[in-house]
Design a protein around this motif. Structure first.
Motif, PDB file in Angstrom:
ATOM      1  N   THR A  28      -2.253 -48.656 -28.431  1.00  0.00           N
ATOM      2  CA  THR A  28      -3.008 -47.316 -28.213  1.00  0.00           C
ATOM      3  C   THR A  28      -3.580 -46.816 -29.504  1.00  0.00           C
ATOM      4  O   THR A  28      -3.995 -45.655 -29.553  1.00  0.00           O
ATOM      5  N   ALA A  29      -3.873 -47.583 -30.613  1.00  0.00           N
ATOM      6  CA  ALA A  29      -4.417 -47.029 -31.840  1.00  0.00           C
ATOM      7  C   ALA A  29      -5.668 -46.555 -31.630  1.00  0.00           C
ATOM      8  O   ALA A  29      -6.079 -45.518 -32.459  1.00  0.00           O
ATOM      9  N   VAL A  30      -6.476 -47.133 -30.890  1.00  0.00           N
ATOM     10  CA  VAL A  30      -7.962 -46.624 -30.709  1.00  0.00           C
ATOM     11  C   VAL A  30      -7.688 -45.064 -30.055  1.00  0.00           C
ATOM     12  O   VAL A  30      -8.527 -44.143 -30.460  1.00  0.00           O
ATOM     13  N   ALA A  31      -6.983 -45.157 -29.060  1.00  0.00           N
ATOM     14  CA  ALA A  31      -6.889 -43.803 -28.356  1.00  0.00           C
ATOM     15  C   ALA A  31      -6.541 -42.651 -29.032  1.00  0.00           C
ATOM     16  O   ALA A  31      -6.991 -41.642 -29.249  1.00  0.00           O
ATOM     17  N   GLN A  32      -5.515 -43.310 -30.051  1.00  0.00           N
ATOM     18  CA  GLN A  32      -4.903 -42.260 -30.944  1.00  0.00           C
ATOM     19  C   GLN A  32      -5.829 -41.576 -31.958  1.00  0.00           C
ATOM     20  O   GLN A  32      -5.859 -40.414 -32.455  1.00  0.00           O
ATOM     21  N   GLN A  33      -7.008 -42.514 -32.160  1.00  0.00           N
ATOM     22  CA  GLN A  33      -7.567 -41.977 -33.303  1.00  0.00           C
ATOM     23  C   GLN A  33      -8.627 -41.029 -32.892  1.00  0.00           C
ATOM     24  O   GLN A  33      -9.036 -40.049 -33.324  1.00  0.00           O
ATOM     25  N   ASP A  34      -8.810 -41.311 -31.324  1.00  0.00           N
ATOM     26  CA  ASP A  34      -9.843 -40.192 -30.898  1.00  0.00           C
ATOM     27  C   ASP A  34      -8.825 -38.810 -30.580  1.00  0.00           C
ATOM     28  O   ASP A  34      -9.538 -37.958 -30.716  1.00  0.00           O
ATOM     29  N   LEU A  35      -7.565 -39.175 -30.174  1.00  0.00           N
ATOM     30  CA  LEU A  35      -6.927 -37.987 -29.960  1.00  0.00           C
ATOM     31  C   LEU A  35      -6.899 -37.052 -31.384  1.00  0.00           C
ATOM     32  O   LEU A  35      -6.814 -35.750 -31.562  1.00  0.00           O
ATOM     33  N   ARG A  36      -6.532 -37.851 -32.357  1.00  0.00           N
ATOM     34  CA  ARG A  36      -6.698 -37.066 -33.836  1.00  0.00           C
ATOM     35  C   ARG A  36      -7.926 -36.427 -34.113  1.00  0.00           C
ATOM     36  O   ARG A  36      -7.921 -35.394 -34.639  1.00  0.00           O
ATOM     37  N   SER A  37      -9.177 -36.843 -33.684  1.00  0.00           N
ATOM     38  CA  SER A  37     -10.300 -36.054 -33.920  1.00  0.00           C
ATOM     39  C   SER A  37     -10.267 -34.881 -33.068  1.00  0.00           C
ATOM     40  O   SER A  37     -10.759 -33.907 -33.784  1.00  0.00           O
ATOM     41  N   ILE A  38      -9.677 -35.074 -31.855  1.00  0.00           N
ATOM     42  CA  ILE A  38     -10.106 -33.836 -31.149  1.00  0.00           C
ATOM     43  C   ILE A  38      -8.985 -32.809 -31.607  1.00  0.00           C
ATOM     44  O   ILE A  38      -9.266 -31.664 -31.805  1.00  0.00           O
ATOM     45  N   LEU A  39      -7.711 -33.311 -31.925  1.00  0.00           N
ATOM     46  CA  LEU A  39      -6.672 -32.260 -32.409  1.00  0.00           C
ATOM     47  C   LEU A  39      -7.228 -31.748 -33.608  1.00  0.00           C
ATOM     48  O   LEU A  39      -6.794 -30.311 -34.010  1.00  0.00           O
ATOM     49  N   SER A  40      -7.889 -32.445 -34.544  1.00  0.00           N
ATOM     50  CA  SER A  40      -8.269 -31.893 -35.784  1.00  0.00           C
ATOM     51  C   SER A  40      -9.260 -30.971 -35.394  1.00  0.00           C
ATOM     52  O   SER A  40      -9.508 -29.804 -35.817  1.00  0.00           O
ATOM     53  N   PHE A  41     -10.306 -30.991 -34.517  1.00  0.00           N
ATOM     54  CA  PHE A  41     -11.393 -29.870 -34.121  1.00  0.00           C
ATOM     55  C   PHE A  41     -10.581 -28.773 -33.655  1.00  0.00           C
ATOM     56  O   PHE A  41     -11.043 -27.594 -33.746  1.00  0.00           O
TER      57      PHE A  41
ATOM     58  N   THR B  66      -4.340 -23.547 -32.414  1.00  0.00           N
ATOM     59  CA  THR B  66      -4.456 -23.206 -33.891  1.00  0.00           C
ATOM     60  C   THR B  66      -3.174 -23.116 -34.372  1.00  0.00           C
ATOM     61  O   THR B  66      -2.095 -22.405 -33.952  1.00  0.00           O
ATOM     62  N   GLY B  67      -3.262 -24.035 -35.637  1.00  0.00           N
ATOM     63  CA  GLY B  67      -1.915 -23.917 -36.430  1.00  0.00           C
ATOM     64  C   GLY B  67      -0.762 -24.514 -35.753  1.00  0.00           C
ATOM     65  O   GLY B  67       0.374 -24.980 -36.445  1.00  0.00           O
ATOM     66  N   LYS B  68      -0.868 -25.046 -34.535  1.00  0.00           N
ATOM     67  CA  LYS B  68       0.325 -25.728 -33.895  1.00  0.00           C
ATOM     68  C   LYS B  68       0.753 -26.990 -34.589  1.00  0.00           C
ATOM     69  O   LYS B  68      -0.235 -27.932 -34.457  1.00  0.00           O
ATOM     70  N   PRO B  69       1.848 -27.174 -35.174  1.00  0.00           N
ATOM     71  CA  PRO B  69       2.204 -28.689 -35.332  1.00  0.00           C
ATOM     72  C   PRO B  69       2.244 -29.669 -34.294  1.00  0.00           C
ATOM     73  O   PRO B  69       2.660 -29.362 -33.092  1.00  0.00           O
ATOM     74  N   SER B  70       1.830 -30.769 -34.687  1.00  0.00           N
ATOM     75  CA  SER B  70       1.645 -31.996 -33.348  1.00  0.00           C
ATOM     76  C   SER B  70       1.823 -33.475 -33.914  1.00  0.00           C
ATOM     77  O   SER B  70       1.543 -33.451 -35.341  1.00  0.00           O
ATOM     78  N   ALA B  71       2.194 -34.145 -32.990  1.00  0.00           N
ATOM     79  CA  ALA B  71       2.153 -35.418 -33.416  1.00  0.00           C
ATOM     80  C   ALA B  71       1.775 -36.427 -32.249  1.00  0.00           C
ATOM     81  O   ALA B  71       1.751 -35.824 -30.989  1.00  0.00           O
ATOM     82  N   VAL B  72       1.495 -37.529 -32.540  1.00  0.00           N
ATOM     83  CA  VAL B  72       0.805 -38.420 -31.549  1.00  0.00           C
ATOM     84  C   VAL B  72       1.470 -39.941 -31.412  1.00  0.00           C
ATOM     85  O   VAL B  72       1.603 -40.362 -32.500  1.00  0.00           O
ATOM     86  N   ILE B  73       1.652 -40.171 -30.282  1.00  0.00           N
ATOM     87  CA  ILE B  73       2.077 -41.674 -30.268  1.00  0.00           C
ATOM     88  C   ILE B  73       1.846 -42.132 -28.880  1.00  0.00           C
ATOM     89  O   ILE B  73       1.452 -41.450 -28.002  1.00  0.00           O
ATOM     90  N   GLY B  74       1.825 -43.547 -28.690  1.00  0.00           N
ATOM     91  CA  GLY B  74       1.373 -44.026 -27.321  1.00  0.00           C
ATOM     92  C   GLY B  74       1.982 -45.446 -27.173  1.00  0.00           C
ATOM     93  O   GLY B  74       2.221 -46.091 -28.240  1.00  0.00           O
ATOM     94  N   ALA B  75       2.033 -45.920 -25.855  1.00  0.00           N
ATOM     95  CA  ALA B  75       2.376 -47.360 -25.806  1.00  0.00           C
ATOM     96  C   ALA B  75       1.382 -47.996 -24.805  1.00  0.00           C
ATOM     97  O   ALA B  75       0.723 -47.249 -23.972  1.00  0.00           O
ATOM     98  N   SER B  76       1.167 -49.210 -24.983  1.00  0.00           N
ATOM     99  CA  SER B  76       0.371 -50.140 -24.297  1.00  0.00           C
ATOM    100  C   SER B  76       1.137 -51.508 -24.306  1.00  0.00           C
ATOM    101  O   SER B  76       1.563 -51.884 -25.267  1.00  0.00           O
ATOM    102  N   PRO B  77       0.521 -52.357 -23.023  1.00  0.00           N
ATOM    103  CA  PRO B  77       1.088 -53.741 -23.085  1.00  0.00           C
ATOM    104  C   PRO B  77       0.227 -54.484 -24.323  1.00  0.00           C
ATOM    105  O   PRO B  77       0.928 -55.464 -24.825  1.00  0.00           O
ATOM    106  N   GLY B  78      -0.871 -53.859 -24.793  1.00  0.00           N
ATOM    107  CA  GLY B  78      -1.576 -54.637 -25.747  1.00  0.00           C
ATOM    108  C   GLY B  78      -1.202 -54.554 -27.299  1.00  0.00           C
ATOM    109  O   GLY B  78      -0.321 -53.495 -27.425  1.00  0.00           O
ATOM    110  N   ALA B  79      -1.465 -55.344 -27.944  1.00  0.00           N
ATOM    111  CA  ALA B  79      -1.089 -55.607 -29.393  1.00  0.00           C
ATOM    112  C   ALA B  79      -1.298 -54.583 -30.210  1.00  0.00           C
ATOM    113  O   ALA B  79      -0.499 -54.135 -31.026  1.00  0.00           O
ATOM    114  N   ILE B  80      -2.502 -53.769 -30.025  1.00  0.00           N
ATOM    115  CA  ILE B  80      -2.797 -52.777 -30.882  1.00  0.00           C
ATOM    116  C   ILE B  80      -2.261 -51.118 -30.567  1.00  0.00           C
ATOM    117  O   ILE B  80      -2.389 -50.279 -31.000  1.00  0.00           O
TER     118      ILE B  80
END
Ligand code: FNR
Length: 196
Positions: A127-140, A111-125
């Motif tokens: 971790t973009a899709v995982a990060q969107q999921d994580l953002r949704s979770i952190l939003s809740f 609650t109220g905790k500042p956060s940031a999300v980053i990730g690495a993958s061998p693939g071109a995108i």
């Protein structure tokens, strides 16, 4: 509403590595980020490996490992998620850890905790899709997220050396700037959002 910083730097950042793998490229990324971070930050890893699988059966009486895990989150000024993408989402171990932190109901450590999300993958995108999921979770979970800049890192062989240095100048500058932006963001959140 408080408009004064709760305290001066250093600000403590608890970081989560979403991978349990010994050769994790996301652990390498976390080490590189720590090297490039502004001196106002102090880092401590919040380990997720030893948490049992969460069930609300535990809510009455969390085991010591889960109590320590939650306390570690409460004790830091901000949290940083460095995560792989597994099957277009975050790894189960990281989701499990977040579930522990969010419960029992009304005692959510994010609650109220500042956060940031980053990730690495061998693939071109990168971790973009995982990060969107994580953002949704952190939003809740009512965390205050740095929404921009986003950071999707495509890991190529040798991009991060064994000592944690970044071998590509453009990527190094990007990651350094990203950490500087995170400091600005954390400072702002700590100025206006009351922390526990
Ligand atoms: C992957 N990988 C992967 N990569 C990706 O870009 N998108 C994906 O959805 C997936 N899915 C996936 C599932 C599972 C179960 C594994 C083991 C791997 C590849 C992944 O990016 C690669 O293994 C990275 O090395 C994982 O990061 P860590 O664990 O090394 O930090």
């Amino acid at each position: 509403m408080p408009t004064i910083l709760e305290h001066e730097p250093p600000y403590t950042v608890g970081y989560f590595v979403g991978s349990l793998a010994t050769a994790s490229i996301n652990r390498q990324l976390a080490e590189a980020l720590i090297k490039l971070a502004p001196k106002e930050f102090e880092f401590t890893e919040i380990p997720i490996r030893d948490l049992p699988l969460y069930s609300y059966d535990y809510d009455e009486d969390y085991p010591p490992v889960a109590r320590e895990f939650k306390q570690a989150i409460l004790d830091v000024d901000a949290v940083l998620f460095v995560t792989p993408e597994y099957n277009r989402s975050i790894p189960g171990a990281l989701k499990n850890a977040i579930d522990w932190a969010s419960r029992p109901y009304g005692e959510n450590a994010f609650t109220g905790k500042p956060s940031a999300v980053i990730g690495a993958s061998p693939g071109a995108i990168g971790t973009a899709v995982a990060q969107q999921d994580l953002r949704s979770i952190l939003s809740f979970c009512n965390s205050r997220q740095m929404t921009a800049p986003e950071a999707y890192i495509q890991m190529t062989p040798g991009l991060i050396a064994e000592d944690g240095s970044v071998t590509n100048e453009g990527t190094e500058t990007f990651l350094r700037d990203w950490m500087a932006d995170f400091l600005t963001f954390v400072t702002r959140v700590l100025t206006v959002v009351p922390q526990r």
